[in-house]
Motif scaffolding. Structure first.
Motif, short mmCIF file in Angstrom:
data_model
loop_
_atom_site.label_atom_id
_atom_site.label_comp_id
_atom_site.label_asym_id
_atom_site.label_seq_id
_atom_site.Cartn_x
_atom_site.Cartn_y
_atom_site.Cartn_z
N ILE A 1 42.65 29.28 38.28
CA ILE A 1 41.76 28.39 37.52
C ILE A 1 40.73 29.19 36.73
O ILE A 1 40.64 29.08 35.51
N LEU A 2 39.97 30.03 37.43
CA LEU A 2 38.88 30.76 36.77
C LEU A 2 39.34 32.06 36.11
O LEU A 2 38.74 32.49 35.13
N HIS A 3 40.38 32.70 36.67
CA HIS A 3 40.75 34.07 36.27
C HIS A 3 39.51 34.96 36.37
O HIS A 3 39.20 35.74 35.47
N GLU A 4 38.80 34.80 37.50
CA GLU A 4 37.47 35.37 37.64
C GLU A 4 37.48 36.90 37.65
O GLU A 4 38.33 37.53 38.26
N VAL A 5 36.50 37.48 36.95
CA VAL A 5 36.33 38.93 36.91
C VAL A 5 35.40 39.36 38.05
O VAL A 5 34.56 38.58 38.50
N PRO A 6 35.51 40.60 38.53
CA PRO A 6 34.67 41.05 39.65
C PRO A 6 33.20 41.20 39.29
O PRO A 6 32.34 41.11 40.15
N MET B 1 33.36 28.53 30.69
CA MET B 1 34.81 28.48 30.77
C MET B 1 35.45 29.86 30.64
O MET B 1 36.66 29.98 30.58
N THR B 2 34.64 30.90 30.59
CA THR B 2 35.13 32.27 30.52
C THR B 2 35.37 32.80 31.93
O THR B 2 34.87 32.24 32.92
#
Length: 564
Positions: A169-174, A413-414
């Protein structure tokens, strides 16, 4: 304002009446949908998790009694008495009119990231229609980071729900040291839909949102009770619920826990943001709102506790499955906790989990509508009050707010969007809201005066104000908030998200947000004193003149009998 002053005001031509609720129930359910919203179901669990579960619950309940309810009563009474939005309501104490402007800016910041949470719920809602919930099992693309529910080989791994949220969903970065990356087009599309819904309700006006409030205020409780029944029956759930209620007594001396409790009361009840004053301004002048306040605040606190039991029951289950004895470290926490724990519970439903997932995320979306429409109504009312009869049509204002809000909210949304949400929540909303709340109590209780305010309540509703409310407004509430603020400032450390620090530029941006809201206080105070430059006397006398209610202060939408 005395009854004689009101009677003199009534000799002037009455202002054009504003919109009003269709009936008292519309107001009641609208306040329930505003207060019992994302602040309870989404924000409360992760704030409680970050602050030690039971360690947080005790300060929260205390803050609810001595800050939440008194301020709620104050704002509802103030809005109903004036019949205006939050900025015009502060004509009672022009010296502190900056409090209202600062609250409007905090509300504007809140609506941007609340709408982003609505986008996430919509994304999950769409994913729930598949033949299988995508967070119900581990996928090969996640490698070996996912645990399969076997406690013997799950130590240090993450649940499917957590991995799905962070990676799919987020493709979250560290971290955001190298920027936020580009927005996710799927989330942007969901954000656009969310803002179209918000704008559509705002365009139709307060009566339309009042009719919708019957559904917005009741439907979430049905879904919450279903989830509660499922959560408490999970293996290990009781351990999590005990963690939720069992305090670590030493941590009660931590000022940051009290700070979190006080600001959470602001969010869960929607106080000190101008929204309640706006909603109450559409009431009939003589409506007795005392019982409404007791009902709303009680339902609000019960909703938060239910949401906490669900979340921590699920965390207790996750702790047992992963073999982690420390419930406080079973997940990393953060603003996305609700998108991990709730889906985890739903995936464990034996029968048609997709249906319950659809209902749950629809509920979250509905809660988001109630919260964001209240915020949007506050902003629009301030603009309409400022322009008066020359105000642009409501559809133009609502459309402009929708476009601007959508454009700003894209930043969430990033892949680094949750970092920014945490930053804006702390600097632009929570921190400034506490200071502005103290200013609000000073304006009403000390500058305008508790006794005069209680006379207004008696004239409006025909009831005497008890000593509990008077003591809270004048001493207890502002005193406790000031103490929490001072201790928090003395013990404040650099903001982090999931244990990860922010780059210097992010902190600079956060300080700018806080300054933008707080500078309204001295800025408008100087302006109010400057406007009294024609008064003869010393600078101190000009300050005293700026403390007196303006000529426009008083009931706006009622024509009173001049013989009173």
């Amino acid at each position: 304002m005395t009854q004689l002053e009101i009677s003199k005001k009534s000799e002037k031509p009455a202002e054009k009446p504003a919109e009003q609720w269709g009936n008292g129930l519309e107001f009641l359910f609208s306040c329930i949908s505003l207060s019992v919203g994302l602040g309870n179901i989404w924000r409360f669990p992760y704030i409680a998790f970050q602050n030690g579960g039971g360690t947080f619950v005790i300060p929260y309940l205390i803050a609810l009694l001595v800050i939440g309810r008194p301020v709620y009563y104050l704002e509802i009474s103030l809005g109903q008495f004036t019949g205006r939005g939050v900025v015009k309501a502060f004509d009672m104490a022009p010296l502190l009119k900056g409090v209202a402007l600062g609250q409007v800016l905090a509300t504007a910041a809140s609506i941007t990231y609340y709408s982003s949470i609505m986008a996430l719920t919509l994304r999950f809602w769409l994913a729930s229609f598949g033949s299988e919930l995508p967070w119900s099992r581990c996928w090969e693309s996640w490698g070996t980071d996912c645990h399969d529910g076997n406690a013997q080989n799950s130590s240090g791994k993450m649940s499917p729900a957590q991995l799905y949220f962070e990676r799919e969903i987020l493709h979250e970065v560290p971290n955001i040291d190298n920027g936020l990356s580009l927005p996710n087009w799927q989330l942007v599309a969901c954000l656009a839909i969310a803002w179209l819904v918000i704008g559509g309700v705002l365009i139709r006006g307060i009566k339309s949102s009042g009719k919708a409030a019957y559904f917005l205020g009741v439907f979430p409780y049905v879904v919450l009770l279903i989830l509660l029944l499922r959560a408490v029956t999970l293996p290990g759930a009781i351990d999590g619920i005990i963690y939720f209620f069992k305090p670590q007594w030493r941590e009660l001396l931590n000022p940051l826990v009290w700070y979190a409790a006080v600001t959470q009361v602001f969010f869960s009840l929607a106080i000190c943001f101008g929204t309640l004053i706006t909603y109450a301004s559409y009431n009939n002048f003589n409506r007795n709102v005392y019982n409404d306040i007791v009902i709303i605040t009680t339902m609000d606190s019960c909703s938060s506790i239910i949401a906490g039991c669900i979340t921590f029951g699920i965390l207790g289950n996750l702790a047992r499955e992963t073999g982690n004895p420390d419930i406080g470290s079973v997940v990393k926490g953060g603003a996305g906790l609700a998108f991990i724990s709730y889906p985890e519970a739903i995936a464990k439903f034996e029968y048609v989990p997709q249906m319950f997932a659809v209902l749950f995320f629809l509920m979250l979306f509905v809660l988001g509508i109630g919260s964001t429409v209240g915020m949007g109504s506050c902003i629009l009312r301030v603009i309409r009050d400022q322009f008066g009869l020359r105000s642009p049509p409501i559809w133009k204002l609502a459309s402009g707010l929708t476009v601007l809000g959508f454009s700003v909210s894209i930043v969430y949304m990033t892949p680094g969007g949750q970092f920014i949400l945490n930053l804006v929540d702390f600097y632009g909303v929570s921190f400034t809201a506490l200071i502005l709340a103290i200013g609000e109590l000073v304006a009403v209780a000390w500058i305008y005066g508790v006794n005069r305010f209680c006379e207004d309540i008696k004239f409006m509703m025909g009831i005497e104000t008890g000593w509990y409310w008077r003591l809270c407004w004048r001493f207890i509430t502002p005193g406790l908030m000031t103490a929490v603020l001072i201790y928090m400032l003395l013990d404040m450390s650099a903001l982090e998200y999931k244990g990860v620090g922010y780059p210097t530029l992010a902190h600079v941006f956060g300080c700018f947000l806080a300054t933008l809201g707080l500078i309204q206080l001295p800025g408008w105070a100087i302006y109010a004193i400057y406007k009294k430059r024609g008064h003869n006397g010393s600078f101190w006398q000009r300050i005293r003149a700026a403390c007196k209610p303006s000529d426009t202060w008083g009931p706006a939408n009622v024509q009173l009998d001049a013989t009173i």
